[in-house]
Design an enzyme around this catalytic site. Structure first.
Site, PDB file in Angstrom:
ATOM      1  N   ASP A  78      -9.512   3.570  -8.111  1.00 26.44           N
ATOM      2  CA  ASP A  78      -8.698   3.014  -7.031  1.00 26.44           C
ATOM      3  C   ASP A  78      -7.350   3.712  -6.910  1.00 26.44           C
ATOM      4  OD1 ASP A  78      -8.015   1.800  -9.535  1.00 26.44           O
ATOM      5  OD2 ASP A  78      -6.899   0.260  -8.468  1.00 26.44           O
ATOM      6  N   GLU A 145      -7.803  -0.471 -11.384  1.00 29.82           N
ATOM      7  CA  GLU A 145      -6.780  -0.287 -12.421  1.00 29.82           C
ATOM      8  C   GLU A 145      -5.411  -0.706 -11.917  1.00 29.82           C
ATOM      9  OE1 GLU A 145      -3.539   2.003 -14.489  1.00 29.82           O
ATOM     10  OE2 GLU A 145      -4.166   2.074 -12.383  1.00 29.82           O
ATOM     11  N   GLU A 146      -5.127  -0.420 -10.651  1.00 32.64           N
ATOM     12  CA  GLU A 146      -3.782  -0.609 -10.125  1.00 32.64           C
ATOM     13  C   GLU A 146      -3.401  -2.076  -9.933  1.00 32.64           C
ATOM     14  OE1 GLU A 146      -1.779   1.683 -10.101  1.00 32.64           O
ATOM     15  OE2 GLU A 146      -2.705   3.601  -9.619  1.00 32.64           O
ATOM     16  N   ASP A 169      -4.899   9.879 -16.861  1.00 33.73           N
ATOM     17  CA  ASP A 169      -4.036   9.129 -15.942  1.00 33.73           C
ATOM     18  C   ASP A 169      -2.566   9.277 -16.290  1.00 33.73           C
ATOM     19  OD1 ASP A 169      -3.386   7.491 -13.829  1.00 33.73           O
ATOM     20  OD2 ASP A 169      -3.818   5.616 -14.873  1.00 33.73           O
ATOM     21  N   HIS A 454       2.669   6.131  -6.114  1.00 25.34           N
ATOM     22  CA  HIS A 454       2.777   4.803  -5.500  1.00 25.34           C
ATOM     23  C   HIS A 454       3.723   4.790  -4.301  1.00 25.34           C
ATOM     24  CE1 HIS A 454       1.389   2.506  -9.386  1.00 25.34           C
ATOM     25  NE2 HIS A 454       0.650   3.581  -9.113  1.00 25.34           N
TER      26      HIS A 454
END
Length: 481
Positions: A78, A145-146, A169, A454
């Site tokens: 994701d 995950e987010e 990551d 982000h």
């Protein structure tokens, strides 16, 4: 489509562009999981897609290395979906558009999703190659995950046999991460009562703040737009009367919000707008050294019927936004420069009947994370709110005798003639979940250089991606022997 043929590892970027065309924001799991399943079938690889839409693809060892211990290569499926105000994209239905400029990849008015799509692309590229020496590979692609590492938490780890895990990551190519924070999500719901009024209005849009990742950037003087809105409202409430209609900021708990929109009603809208602009000018002068793009767009609105929030409830919200704990709570006394405990008010939403404040909490210690939740409980106990905590994940504690860390440091030194940084981070990584669920697992986290994850300014270094990909190939060769 972008032409990547000039690159040494063009297939990695071609796969990344394919992934980018698939809508895969957190919670939108089906299509991206199916892409991975189809990829496995096309390459005659065994795979599993579980109920959480985690995907595991198994690749046998290359010839001659069948007896080598297996290794997990891991990334998440994701991405955080952010866009510029003018971008019409529907993240639920549309993929994103990549832009290549020199050594940089970014997206057209959205987050790039290199966090963590580039990891998925690198691993898929490895899986389809048959010219590499490697041990048995368990490629693990986790969902959601987010929004709390939900896929990793729901994963049946008995499906994995390896005790060595390389997470891809991380966001600095000169760093290997060996420890990270645990975290949780904390929500406070304030019920609203409204009254119908006829009034002119003022709309205030706080814009141009940098925002960013609430773990990685929490110590980078990124101003939180939601708490800044509280500061502005507190000041205005001392200078003039107004009715609060709504205040909204942020869309992701783990992203520092960079915009806020406030709607007010006033019998003297021009006076209110002038006072707001004067105070914004003071704030601009105050934060110009680290938030040079901050501005406010302030407009007056014609008289109309609107629903104003009850005065007492509006005061409660303004109090909460102004006084809430936010940002760094405590620095580590053991690791120099490491933020140990923090929180981020990432989402503030107003609807007809309720205001929601959503926080991402982080700590490298389980006990201080629990204490932070208790601190927020105590803070909100004076207000008529409902509290909910969820998405708990543990910290990943430092392992002094990690053989995988030592091997990576050796491999990095051979390639670059220097040693990488070995760091603990304040962000959450899925290694925390795996280290608590898989007995004796040895984890590291590495990755290419990504900046402003982000946010709509997220960008990926192409050269860095190629270097990290080559490091992973060398690691696989060493692990096969």
């Amino acid at each position: 489509m972008i032409d990547f043929k000039d690159l040494n590892h063009s297939r990695v970027f071609e796969l990344f562009e394919e992934l980018s065309r698939i809508p895969h924001g957190s919670g939108n799991r089906g299509a991206i999981a199916q892409f991975c399943a189809d990829f496995a079938e096309k390459n005659s690889l065994r795979y599993i897609v579980d109920d959480a839409k985690n995907v595991i693809i198994y690749k046998d060892a290359s010839h001659g290395f069948e007896n080598a211990a297996p290794v997990i290569l891991q990334g998440h499926l994701d991405m955080v979906c952010q866009k510029t105000p003018e971008n019409p994209i529907d993240f639920e239905k549309e993929g994103i558009t990549l832009v290549r400029e020199g050594d940089t990849l970014h997206a057209d008015g959205t987050t790039l999703g290199a966090d963590n799509g580039i990891a998925v692309a690198m691993v898929l590229s490895i899986l389809e190659r048959n010219d590499l020496p490697h041990p048995p590979i368990e490629a693990l692609f986790t969902a959601d995950e987010e929004i709390g590492m939900l896929g990793a938490v729901d994963l049946d780890t008995s499906l994995l046999h390896a005790k060595r895990l390389i997470n891809l990551d991380s966001e600095d190519d000169d760093t290997v991460t060996v420890s990270c924070a645990g975290g949780s999500e904390f929500k406070a719901y304030l019920p609203l009562h409204r009254q119908n009024i006829s009034s002119a209005g003022v709309k205030i849009e706080l814009c141009g703040l940098k925002g960013g990742h609430s773990g990685v950037e929490i110590a980078s003087h990124r101003v939180n737009a939601a708490t800044l809105a509280g500061r502005l409202l507190t000041h205005l409430s001392k200078e003039t009367d107004f009715e609060l209609i709504s205040v909204n900021s942020g869309t992701k708990a783990n992203a520092i919000p960079n915009t806020a929109v406030i709607e007010l009603a006033s019998a003297e809208p021009q006076k209110l707008a002038t006072l707001a602009q004067q105070y914004v000018a003071e704030i601009q002068a105050e934060i110009a050294g680290y938030e040079e793009g901050f501005r406010a767009e302030i407009s007056t609105l014609e008289t109309k019927e609107c629903l104003a929030i009850d005065k007492k409830e509006a005061d409660s919200l303004i109090y909460a936004l102004t006084c809430t704990p936010n940002g760094i709570i405590e620095m580590s006394a053991e690791i120099k420069g490491l933020v140990e405990t923090s929180l981020n008010l990432g989402i503030l939403t107003t609807d007809e009947t309720e205001i929601t404040l959503c926080y991402a909490l982080r700590s490298n210690k389980t006990s201080t994370l629990a204490a932070l939740e208790e601190k927020l409980d105590c803070f909100f106990s004076r207000l008529p709110v409902t509290i909910k905590t969820s998405g708990h994940y543990p910290p990943w504690e430092f392992k002094k005798d990690s053989e995988l860390t030592a091997l990576y440091v050796e491999t990095y030194r051979e390639k670059f003639g220097k040693v990488p940084k070995v760091e603990a981070i304040h962000a959450g990584l899925e290694c925390a979940v795996f280290s608590s669920a898989i007995e004796d697992v040895d984890c590291i986290a590495i990755g290419p250089t990504i900046r402003d994850a982000h946010t709509v300014n997220e960008h990926l270094s192409i050269a860095s991606t190629e270097s990290v990909y080559e490091l992973v190939l060398r690691m696989l060769e060493k692990l096969a022997k």
